[in-house]
Design an enzyme around this catalytic site. Structure first.
Site, PDB file in Angstrom:
ATOM      1  N   LYS A  38       1.052  -1.263  -0.075  1.00  0.00           N
ATOM      2  CA  LYS A  38       0.073   0.156   0.087  1.00  0.00           C
ATOM      3  C   LYS A  38       0.934   1.358   0.045  1.00  0.00           C
ATOM      4  O   LYS A  38       0.640   2.168  -0.780  1.00  0.00           O
ATOM      5  CB  LYS A  38      -1.048   0.022   1.089  1.00  0.00           C
ATOM      6  CG  LYS A  38      -1.518   1.300   1.556  1.00  0.00           C
ATOM      7  CD  LYS A  38      -2.213   1.551   2.536  1.00  0.00           C
ATOM      8  CE  LYS A  38      -1.529   1.671   4.143  1.00  0.00           C
ATOM      9  NZ  LYS A  38      -1.500   3.045   4.357  1.00  0.00           N
ATOM     10  N   ASN A  39       1.839   1.357   0.824  1.00  0.00           N
ATOM     11  CA  ASN A  39       2.595   2.484   0.898  1.00  0.00           C
ATOM     12  C   ASN A  39       3.677   2.623  -0.073  1.00  0.00           C
ATOM     13  O   ASN A  39       4.252   3.846  -0.236  1.00  0.00           O
ATOM     14  CB  ASN A  39       3.298   2.479   2.524  1.00  0.00           C
ATOM     15  CG  ASN A  39       2.317   2.789   3.646  1.00  0.00           C
ATOM     16  OD1 ASN A  39       1.041   3.138   3.361  1.00  0.00           O
ATOM     17  ND2 ASN A  39       2.643   2.329   4.703  1.00  0.00           N
ATOM     18  N   CYS A 132      -3.919  12.719  12.550  1.00  0.00           N
ATOM     19  CA  CYS A 132      -4.923  11.430  12.272  1.00  0.00           C
ATOM     20  C   CYS A 132      -4.954  10.927  13.699  1.00  0.00           C
ATOM     21  O   CYS A 132      -4.313  11.112  14.723  1.00  0.00           O
ATOM     22  CB  CYS A 132      -4.383  10.706  11.249  1.00  0.00           C
ATOM     23  SG  CYS A 132      -2.919   9.921  11.646  1.00  0.00           S
ATOM     24  N   ARG A 137       1.253  14.339  13.022  1.00  0.00           N
ATOM     25  CA  ARG A 137       1.544  14.162  11.545  1.00  0.00           C
ATOM     26  C   ARG A 137       2.168  15.209  10.932  1.00  0.00           C
ATOM     27  O   ARG A 137       1.655  15.884   9.815  1.00  0.00           O
ATOM     28  CB  ARG A 137       0.751  13.514  10.657  1.00  0.00           C
ATOM     29  CG  ARG A 137      -0.185  12.091  11.272  1.00  0.00           C
ATOM     30  CD  ARG A 137       0.964  10.979  11.339  1.00  0.00           C
ATOM     31  NE  ARG A 137       1.384  10.368  10.332  1.00  0.00           N
ATOM     32  CZ  ARG A 137       0.723   9.659   9.321  1.00  0.00           C
ATOM     33  NH1 ARG A 137      -0.254   9.000   9.920  1.00  0.00           N
ATOM     34  NH2 ARG A 137       1.370   9.077   8.492  1.00  0.00           N
ATOM     35  N   ASP A 324       4.447   0.226  12.201  1.00  0.00           N
ATOM     36  CA  ASP A 324       3.319  -0.217  11.726  1.00  0.00           C
ATOM     37  C   ASP A 324       2.789  -1.870  12.119  1.00  0.00           C
ATOM     38  O   ASP A 324       1.711  -2.245  12.003  1.00  0.00           O
ATOM     39  CB  ASP A 324       3.161  -0.361  10.099  1.00  0.00           C
ATOM     40  CG  ASP A 324       3.170   0.954   9.715  1.00  0.00           C
ATOM     41  OD1 ASP A 324       3.566   1.142   8.347  1.00  0.00           O
ATOM     42  OD2 ASP A 324       3.171   1.997  10.343  1.00  0.00           O
TER      43      ASP A 324
HETATM   44  C1  EPZ Z   1       4.863   6.586   6.316  1.00  0.00           C
HETATM   45  O1  EPZ Z   1       4.008   7.818   6.741  1.00  0.00           O
HETATM   46  C2  EPZ Z   1       3.806   5.590   6.170  1.00  0.00           C
HETATM   47  N1  EPZ Z   1       2.543   6.111   5.295  1.00  0.00           N
HETATM   48  C3  EPZ Z   1       3.341   5.207   7.716  1.00  0.00           C
HETATM   49  O2  EPZ Z   1       2.278   4.025   7.518  1.00  0.00           O
HETATM   50  C4  EPZ Z   1       4.385   4.627   8.237  1.00  0.00           C
HETATM   51  O3  EPZ Z   1       3.909   4.134   9.713  1.00  0.00           O
HETATM   52  C5  EPZ Z   1       5.357   5.699   8.656  1.00  0.00           C
HETATM   53  O4  EPZ Z   1       5.969   6.112   6.871  1.00  0.00           O
HETATM   54  C6  EPZ Z   1       6.645   5.038   9.421  1.00  0.00           C
HETATM   55  O5  EPZ Z   1       7.321   3.921   8.626  1.00  0.00           O
HETATM   56  C7  EPZ Z   1       2.744   5.988   4.109  1.00  0.00           C
HETATM   57  O6  EPZ Z   1       3.776   5.822   3.550  1.00  0.00           O
HETATM   58  C8  EPZ Z   1       1.673   6.434   3.239  1.00  0.00           C
HETATM   59  P1  EPZ Z   1       7.162   9.766   8.738  1.00  0.00           P
HETATM   60  P2  EPZ Z   1       4.846   9.073   7.074  1.00  0.00           P
HETATM   61  O7  EPZ Z   1       6.988  10.922   7.790  1.00  0.00           O
HETATM   62  O8  EPZ Z   1       5.566   9.464   5.896  1.00  0.00           O
HETATM   63  C9  EPZ Z   1       7.672  12.728  12.143  1.00  0.00           C
HETATM   64  C10 EPZ Z   1       0.538   2.821   7.743  1.00  0.00           C
HETATM   65  O9  EPZ Z   1      -0.310   2.326   8.746  1.00  0.00           O
HETATM   66  N2  EPZ Z   1       7.835  13.956  11.043  1.00  0.00           N
HETATM   67  O10 EPZ Z   1       8.555   8.852   8.398  1.00  0.00           O
HETATM   68  O11 EPZ Z   1       3.954  10.171   7.547  1.00  0.00           O
HETATM   69  C11 EPZ Z   1       6.158  12.453  12.228  1.00  0.00           C
HETATM   70  O12 EPZ Z   1       5.602  13.187  13.113  1.00  0.00           O
HETATM   71  C12 EPZ Z   1       1.021   4.233   8.009  1.00  0.00           C
HETATM   72  O13 EPZ Z   1       0.382   1.850   6.783  1.00  0.00           O
HETATM   73  C13 EPZ Z   1       7.991  15.178  11.305  1.00  0.00           C
HETATM   74  O14 EPZ Z   1       8.310  15.389  12.362  1.00  0.00           O
HETATM   75  O15 EPZ Z   1       5.922   8.892   8.257  1.00  0.00           O
HETATM   76  C14 EPZ Z   1       6.503  11.062  12.765  1.00  0.00           C
HETATM   77  O16 EPZ Z   1       6.654  11.159  14.316  1.00  0.00           O
HETATM   78  C15 EPZ Z   1       0.828   4.917   9.132  1.00  0.00           C
HETATM   79  N3  EPZ Z   1       7.977  16.013  10.444  1.00  0.00           N
HETATM   80  C16 EPZ Z   1       7.898  10.585  12.283  1.00  0.00           C
HETATM   81  O17 EPZ Z   1       8.285  11.495  11.799  1.00  0.00           O
HETATM   82  C17 EPZ Z   1       7.594  15.740   9.054  1.00  0.00           C
HETATM   83  O18 EPZ Z   1       7.758  16.597   8.192  1.00  0.00           O
HETATM   84  C18 EPZ Z   1       7.632   9.290  10.928  1.00  0.00           C
HETATM   85  O19 EPZ Z   1       6.800  10.165  10.099  1.00  0.00           O
HETATM   86  C19 EPZ Z   1       7.332  14.440   8.566  1.00  0.00           C
HETATM   87  C20 EPZ Z   1       7.256  13.496   9.706  1.00  0.00           C
END
Ligand code: EPZ
Length: 462
Positions: A38-39, A132, A137, A324
């Site tokens: 999916k991701n 969410c 996020r 996840d």
């Molecule tokens: C991706 O989300 C996935 N979603 C998530 O899967 C997955 O849990 C996550 O990566 C971590 O592996 C998709 O790919 C669509 P991040 P993403 O940016 O990109 C902080 C599922 O269940 N952060 O790595 O949003 C944030 O707050 C979903 O399939 C910032 O601070 O994850 C978080 O604590 C849920 N500033 C951490 O990084 C930013 O600009 C991880 O977020 C971006 C993120």
């Protein structure tokens, strides 16, 4: 064999939202088939905006998130044809650089479009995706990356407006250092910099397999990306990208969920197709807690659970234990021998499954984002509700192993990330079925679920 669910004692007839009825405690046997990731699919769909030519993406799972993302691309003017697990996307005629709030709000991944829209059209207007069920996020790393590439970005009334002020309407390469190895931010910068003038480096980049899958498709479109999968990615911008054909990698999170399904039901199963190196942290934790795991061909794993004992996990970015799979793994620990500690270090609100698991008799003490679990002999079938995608998966696993019958609501979360889940589980001997009608059961179910459905029923009736 499945007991006759309709033999369940009758009480007041109530309307329930679509729900799963599970008769737990059965051991499973056979092969749990893994769909495309999916991701990966969601970001590859956004990347198709980077070219005027046709992009064909294969092995795309049929999920509600994919349907919403398709709607979002159509809204921008892209043409999409879907043929079971393949998508054909042509973005030659994209004319609109603005996404409507209600679509973005229903799928945070729509924010992935900002980089390609900026690179293709020189401007983009996308509502803030907002928080969410699992956390705030933020998108500051996405914004900072785009600004470093020369975009002017302002956020006003929850709308992110980005544009390229340079006369040539092209982003320019930059050296970008991420504070946190954000998956989404790495993907946004990767896509935007493919068409930038000059070279871009991303330091402290996310190393998830989905980043490698994206880089592989971008390079097949003519991009020049190297280092994907390491924490330092280099991109040399090109004038334009061409169409391509790409097959999505298997979903490592679904594969991990299925390995845990085998462990929690104490069943020997085959799981695949999958890429073992995408699951190293999960495989080693499953082995540590008492599962024998062996390769079966190149793309399948055979898992044989022995006695399951408690182990500790802390979630972290790839190649660490994936956030996840924190919830599904916690379900496994609730009936493990001894105690375990599970620390969620990636998202701040990812423990919604704890309350539902406790309803089923699990012994869990939660202190902020650390759960202390004491294994119990058996969970008891109950009426439980999924609160987010991965918590819902954790609840399904718990109900498969529980003694007796369970009702699971909140399927709108589950259907976002697991393709044909009950069909796949039924194929290996689970007693699980999706019900849409009224329920006559001795279960009392959460008023929230009934109220939500009753409100919807009234609304639909209106
Ligand atoms: C991706 O989300 C996935 N979603 C998530 O899967 C997955 O849990 C996550 O990566 C971590 O592996 C998709 O790919 C669509 P991040 P993403 O940016 O990109 C902080 C599922 O269940 N952060 O790595 O949003 C944030 O707050 C979903 O399939 C910032 O601070 O994850 C978080 O604590 C849920 N500033 C951490 O990084 C930013 O600009 C991880 O977020 C971006 C993120």
């Amino acid at each position: 064999m499945c007991s006759n669910m309709s033999s369940v004692a009758t009480m007041k007839r109530k309307v329930l939202p679509p729900h799963l009825e599970v008769n737990g405690g059965h051991s499973l046997n056979g092969i749990l088939k893994v769909s495309g990731a999916k991701n990966s699919s969601l970001v590859l769909m956004a990347a198709a905006l980077l070219t005027k030519e046709t992009v064909l993406i294969n092995n795309v799972p049929q999920l509600t998130d994919i349907e919403v993302m398709s709607e979002i691309l159509r809204n921008l003017g892209a043409k999409i044809t879907k043929n079971s697990n393949s998508l054909e996307i042509n973005s030659n005629c994209i004319h609109n650089a603005e996404l409507p709030y209600q679509l973005v709000h229903s799928l945070r991944a729509s924010f992935f479009c900002i980089g390609p829209l900026l690179a293709r059209l020189g401007a983009a207007k996308i509502p803030l995706p907002g928080g969410c069920n699992i956390g705030a996020r933020p998108i500051d790393e996405h914004i900072n990356g785009l600004k470093a590439l020369g975009a002017e970005v302002e956020i006003h009334n929850d709308l992110v407006k980005a544009q390229i002020s340079a006369k040539n309407k092209r982003l320019r390469g930059a050296n970008i250092n991420l504070k946190y190895p954000s998956v989404g931010a790495t993907e946004t910068i990767l896509m935007a910099s493919c068409l930038a003038l000059g070279k871009t480096t991303i330091s402290n980049a996310a190393r998830e397999p989905e980043i490698q899958d994206l880089a592989k498709m971008l390079n097949s479109m003519g991009a020049k990306v190297s280092g994907a999968g390491t924490s330092r990615i280099t991109i040399t911008g090109v004038e334009a990208l061409k169409g391509t054909f790409h097959s999505v990698i298997p979903d490592r999170i679904e594969a991990g969920t299925f390995l845990i399904a085998a462990a929690i039901t104490r069943s020997s199963l085959l799981v695949g197709p999958l890429i073992p190196s995408h699951l190293s942290a999960v495989i080693s934790k499953l082995q540590e807690c008492g599962c024998l795991i062996s390769h079966h061909g190149n793309h399948y794993l055979k898992i044989i659970p022995t006695e399951i004992s408690g182990v500790d996990i802390t979630t972290s970015p790839f190649p660490g234990f994936p956030t996840d799979l924190q919830a599904p793994f916690m379900s496994l620990m609730t009936t493990a021998k001894g105690s375990s500690k599970i620390k969620e270090k990636v998202f701040e609100k990812r423990m919604q499954h704890v309350i539902e698991l406790k309803k089923m008799g699990a012994c869990i003490y939660l202190e902020k984002n650390t759960a202390y679990i004491k294994g119990v002999k058996k969970l008891i079938g109950s009426t439980v509700e999924g609160g987010d995608l991965r918590s819902s998966a954790a609840i399904v696993l718990a109900c498969l192993s529980a003694k007796g019958e369970s009702i699971i609501t909140g399927l709108e979360h589950l259907d976002r990330g697991y393709e044909r889940l009950e069909e796949k589980l039924t194929n290996v001997g689970s007693c699980i079925s999706r019900k849409y009608d009224q329920l006559t059961s001795h279960h009392s179910f959460s008023s929230k679920a009934i109220n939500k459905d009753n409100i919807n029923t009234q609304k639909n009736a209106a």
